[in-house]
Scaffold this active site. Structure first.
Site: not given
Length: 547
Positions: A124, A190, A439, A462
């Protein structure tokens, strides 16, 4: 081959072997000079969905190492999920923990001083770059393994529509949870082209993953086989004397920037690629990225650039197919972790679905997927993901409304104080001012509900953010950059056609404001963030610890 452990002074070698044997490493392996010791630097945890599969994948890595004649020894480090850290004080820690990961892996490998190679396991946002920074710094034979993206059952636009309904008060919390589980169907990265998948794709483009290693989906036997092959590959790298510095060369970083432009990856890559390159004495600058993206066309539209997921890109051929598509613009002589050059990896028939991965000369394959804007508001540059900006927003002219934190902006939004057509300035959110360069993905989500608006910040976004979101602005407000001097009502102009961002304030007036400037200080709690503020450099250089 002389192993690292065999170079130790005889008494210390005996004691070290005794400690390893006490932890379960076979004495026969420790005494076999032909059996390299391979560390597995794992970032498994049960918090980050992209990292939950890494415990089982580590078992596959171990099988590959053993089958190739090595001995695996595993240790762990941390991994924060950016999705969980959003919208609260946790986001202050996301970027700083990249350095913790790099430092912790360096400390473990160098402190042990017994390993001949390393398999780095991460999936990630900040964890993949942290591992690659460590790999460059340690410079042993090494390769990266990720969990791969999870499968999605609904389109990205369906997930976004559900979130928008919740923000309008039209969906319940349970509906958001259950609906999101149709998009994030299980453990894995994701499925959109955010920072996590972008950095995995770039790792493959750098040669640090076995071919196909970036986008093979999480819950598959093939993902397990890739992990197994990676373990074996690192053993072979040890035997052939191939180090990370032989793979992540300047030419490899140039290739990665070309790949970034071709897939329209996350803007966060412009924080991470410079930081990784710096570990190896190489360079990735925003100017280089701007030059590359101005001429290299975007060949695929994966969300947030379109309405396809990374699973669609995998089914279309994945990163091997993208590299094959853009190979004329790559240095094919670079080495990769399987002991072959990129050119050798791309020989033969690589299936490509042209409905997903276009040719570079396709009329829809336009350049400028990522742009660096300059002007009196951003003299050292600011970034925008143009591929995710609707055509009608490529120019902007409107009044500024200034906020000195993300929280102030949220409060104004909730009080319905932000009018359509506003240039929303969110400052003091940079690496120093944040602290930690939060972020601001949640801000970009809510601003989509205010027509004709723009977000301008020294914070970051992001990889999934869209709309006219301009961030990473340098110099940041905490360093008295021009963004600190903007006042409510100042007219802001953005023109993506000319790579420009300006505020309609004279130089003389800006200097007057500068002379009266008093910084806004977000107090950092004692500990990591206080140390971070004193050490971190500007975003344009990768937010490195080199102040």
């Amino acid at each position: 081959m002389e192993r690292a452990i065999d170079k130790l002074e005889p008494f210390q070698r005996a004691i070290t072997k005794a400690h390893f044997a006490s932890a379960g490493v076979a004495v026969d392996s420790l005494n076999n000079p032909d059996k390299p010791l391979i560390a597995i630097a794992n970032s498994w945890n049960e918090i980050c969905p992209g990292h939950e599969p890494l415990r089982k994948l580590a078992e596959e890595v171990k099988k590959g190492i053993l089958e190739a004649g090595g001995e695996p020894i595993e240790f762990n480090t941390i991994a924060i999920c950016d999705g969980v850290a959003q919208g609260h004080e946790g986001m202050h820690y996301s970027l700083p923990h990249r350095e913790i990961i790099a430092d912790s892996v360096e400390a473990m490998v160098k402190g042990t001083n017994c390993f001949d190679g390393v398999v780095y396991m991460a999936s990630c946002d900040k964890i993949v770059p942290g591992m690659l920074m460590a790999a460059g710094r340690i410079n042993l034979p090494g390769a990266l393994v990720s969990a791969g993206p999870c499968y999605d059952e609904i389109k990205p636009s369906d997930s976004k529509a559900l979130r928008a309904r919740f923000l309008r008060g039209e969906a319940t919390e349970l509906e958001v949870i259950e609906g999101t589980l149709k998009y994030y169907t299980g453990p894995g990265i994701c499925p959109f082209l955010g920072t996590a998948n972008s950095m995995c794709c770039l790792a493959e483009g750098l040669g640090m993953m076995v071919p196909g290693g970036a986008l093979q989906p999480a819950p598959t036997s093939q993902r397990r086989f890739l992990a197994r092959r990676t373990g074996a590959a690192v053993v072979e790298m040890v035997r052939k004397g191939i180090k990370v510095s032989d793979i992540m060369t300047q030419a490899a970083f140039d290739n990665a920037v070309t790949l970034l432009a071709s897939i329209g990856g996350s803007l966060n890559a412009l924080l991470h690629l410079p930081a990784i390159a710096d570990e190896l004495g190489c360079s990735v600058t925003w100017a280089q990225v701007a030059e590359t993206t101005s001429r290299v066309p975007l060949v695929t539209n994966i969300t947030p650039n379109g309405d396809r997921s990374c699973i669609n890109l995998y089914k279309a051929g994945g990163i091997p197919a993208v590299l094959k598509t853009i190979e004329k613009g790559l240095d094919l002589t670079v080495m990769t972790v399987n002991g072959k050059t990129m050119g050798e990896n791309l020989t033969g028939d690589i299936p490509v679905d042209r409905s997903v991965i276009r040719t570079q000369d396709d009329p829809e394959s336009a350049a400028n997927g990522i742009q660096v804007l300059y002007g009196n508001l951003a003299p050292e540059g600011t970034l925008v993901k143009t591929s995710a900006v609707p055509d009608e927003q490529h120019t902007f002219h409107g009044p500024a409304m200034c906020f000195n934190s993300e929280e102030e902006c949220f409060a104004a939004y909730n009080a319905h104080k932000i009018a359509p057509g506003t240039a929303v300035i969110i400052r003091y959110e940079g690496p120093v001012g944040g602290p930690g360069m939060k972020e601001l993905h949640r801000v970009t989500e809510i601003m989509k509900g205010i027509p004709g608006s723009a977000v301008i910040t020294d914070g970051r976004f992001s990889g999934a953010s869209g709309g006219l979101s301009v961030g990473y602005l340098c110099p940041e407000a905490a360093e008295c950059g021009p963004i600190a001097l903007v006042q409510d009502g100042d007219m802001v102009n953005i023109d993506l056609g000319t790579n420009s961002i300006d505020v309609e304030v004279s130089d003389e007036e800006m200097e007057r404001r500068r002379s009266e400037w008093k910084p806004v200080v977000h107090e950092a709690p004692r500990g990591l963030l206080q140390r971070y503020v004193k050490s971190v450099g500007p975003a344009k250089d990768g937010a490195l610890f080199n102040r």
